[in-house]
Design a protein around this motif. Structure first.
Motif, mmCIF file in Angstrom:
data_model
loop_
_atom_site.group_PDB
_atom_site.id
_atom_site.type_symbol
_atom_site.label_atom_id
_atom_site.label_comp_id
_atom_site.label_asym_id
_atom_site.label_seq_id
_atom_site.Cartn_x
_atom_site.Cartn_y
_atom_site.Cartn_z
ATOM 1 N N VAL A 124 41.290 117.737 -20.988
ATOM 2 C CA VAL A 124 40.477 119.050 -21.096
ATOM 3 C C VAL A 124 41.215 120.168 -21.580
ATOM 4 N N SER A 125 42.381 120.239 -21.329
ATOM 5 C CA SER A 125 43.343 121.588 -21.706
ATOM 6 C C SER A 125 43.864 121.279 -23.167
ATOM 7 N N LEU A 126 44.042 120.176 -23.875
ATOM 8 C CA LEU A 126 44.446 120.056 -24.950
ATOM 9 C C LEU A 126 43.279 120.240 -26.051
ATOM 10 N N THR A 127 41.909 119.687 -25.229
ATOM 11 C CA THR A 127 40.671 119.879 -26.237
ATOM 12 C C THR A 127 40.309 121.586 -26.356
ATOM 13 N N LEU A 128 40.478 122.032 -25.336
ATOM 14 C CA LEU A 128 40.202 123.597 -25.240
ATOM 15 C C LEU A 128 41.284 124.338 -26.113
ATOM 16 N N LEU A 129 42.714 124.253 -25.826
ATOM 17 C CA LEU A 129 43.649 125.064 -26.528
ATOM 18 C C LEU A 129 43.880 124.494 -27.923
ATOM 19 N N SER A 130 43.569 123.315 -28.425
ATOM 20 C CA SER A 130 43.736 122.758 -29.774
ATOM 21 C C SER A 130 42.469 123.631 -30.456
ATOM 22 N N ASP A 131 41.319 123.577 -29.818
ATOM 23 C CA ASP A 131 39.964 124.066 -30.597
ATOM 24 C C ASP A 131 40.113 125.516 -30.787
ATOM 25 N N VAL A 183 50.874 122.824 -30.430
ATOM 26 C CA VAL A 183 50.047 122.690 -29.310
ATOM 27 C C VAL A 183 50.342 121.316 -28.441
ATOM 28 N N PHE A 184 50.191 120.361 -29.390
ATOM 29 C CA PHE A 184 50.242 119.073 -28.616
ATOM 30 C C PHE A 184 51.679 118.905 -27.733
ATOM 31 N N GLY A 185 52.625 119.549 -28.268
ATOM 32 C CA GLY A 185 53.986 119.351 -27.797
ATOM 33 C C GLY A 185 54.063 120.227 -26.516
#
Length: 319
Positions: A124-131, A183-185
């Motif tokens: 959820v966090s990766l999806t929201l922050l990446s988007d 972001v991924f890192g």
């Protein structure tokens, strides 16, 4: 000579992976699901064309604009192999130092997530922050002239097909990959810390469920002439393919709208959202003023014109 052959081999592998790797948008499974959705739109529009001619219009797939798309896909594959690929490990270094910083600052005893909690919250966090960061970067590319000169290459497409997704200038490609790597890192490092290293690094690298849903349900139709729309209320949360087609419109009232990637919430929050029912007709491309001589129909021009235009703008300001 061996190095050259190895590079060509890697480039071919990258190109083929677009179709064989489920993490890629052009994966054959997503093309099949997009074709099924295209048939639904075709059926609803009651077109007199055959379905084959509806989705494989020669004016779209064999246009000069499409040929530039194909060439940029190949050229950018070289860029990925030579410039981007070797530096993707940088994301793992960011994750390591993020985890190390948090451990030294807070210790490991205060919070410990289970494997299930970690995977859910990480996804959820990766999806929201990446988007969200994609929205911000995209917004900047439209607002700042020197960035727009590079992003303009993508908008210069006068016909859209799924490969238009990869019609981007190498400078934009590098910027986007740098943003995604950072972001991924950071997110990986945070959840590696919160789970106290219970999860193998390779697990974090896998495709997440939200990306799968996005890709499976018509992501390839975003760059097409298939006007797939969602229910109006849903378009305030998720951008439909037609909403992204509106983003490619060359009409001034549509400029700088629908800047999001997967989610529409950022456009809704910042006033850049246009829903499908607000737009009746669109044509693709940049403004006539920016492409008076159709210079962006040339593959070579798409590569060097941004540098030329930026140099010219700087020179004019210095006079």
């Amino acid at each position: 000579m061996n190095d050259v052959l190895q590079t060509i081999h890697e480039v071919c592998r990258v190109i083929i992976e677009n179709i064989t790797n489920p993490e890629k948008r052009l994966y054959f499974g997503y093309l099949i699901s997009s074709t099924a959705l295209a048939y639904y739109v075709y059926y609803k529009t009651k077109s007199k064309k055959t379905f084959w001619s509806y989705i494989f219009n020669k004016k779209t797939w064999l246009s000069q604009s499409a040929k530039v798309d194909y060439l940029l896909l190949i050229f950018n594959s070289f860029v990925k192999v030579i410039l981007i690929g070797p530096y993707l490990f940088f994301g793992l270094y960011i994750a390591f130092y993020t985890d190390d910083f948090l451990a030294k600052t807070f210790g490991y005893e205060s919070i410990k997530l289970s494997v299930t909690q970690t995977l859910i919250l990480y996804t959820v966090s990766l999806t929201l922050l990446s988007d969200f960061t994609t929205y911000i970067l995209h917004y900047m590319m439209h607002r700042f002239k020197f960035l727009w000169e590079f992003h303009k290459i993508h908008h210069a497409a006068t016909t859209l097909n799924p490969i238009t997704q990869y019609r981007i200038h190498p400078i934009e490609l590098i910027l986007v990959n740098c943003k995604e790597t950072i972001v991924f890192g950071l997110v990986m490092g945070l959840f590696d810390y919160l789970s106290v290293h219970q999860i193998e690094k390779i697990t974090f690298l896998g495709i997440n469920i939200f990306s799968f849903i996005f890709l499976f349900f018509g992501a390839n139709l975003r760059h097409s002439s298939v006007k797939l729309k969602y229910f109006n209320f849903l378009e305030y949360f998720f951008l439909s393919p037609y909403q992204h087609q509106i983003h490619h419109s060359n009409l001034p009232e549509h400029f700088d709208q629908n800047l999001g990637s997967k989610l529409a919430i950022w456009d809704w929050m910042f006033g850049t959202l246009l829903c499908s029912n607000q737009v009746k007709k669109i044509t693709f491309g940049i403004s006539k003023e920016e492409d008076k001589q159709h210079k962006y129909n040339s593959f070579v021009n798409n590569l060097y014109l941004p540098f030329k235009n930026i140099y010219k703008a700087i020179s004019n300001k210095m006079k």
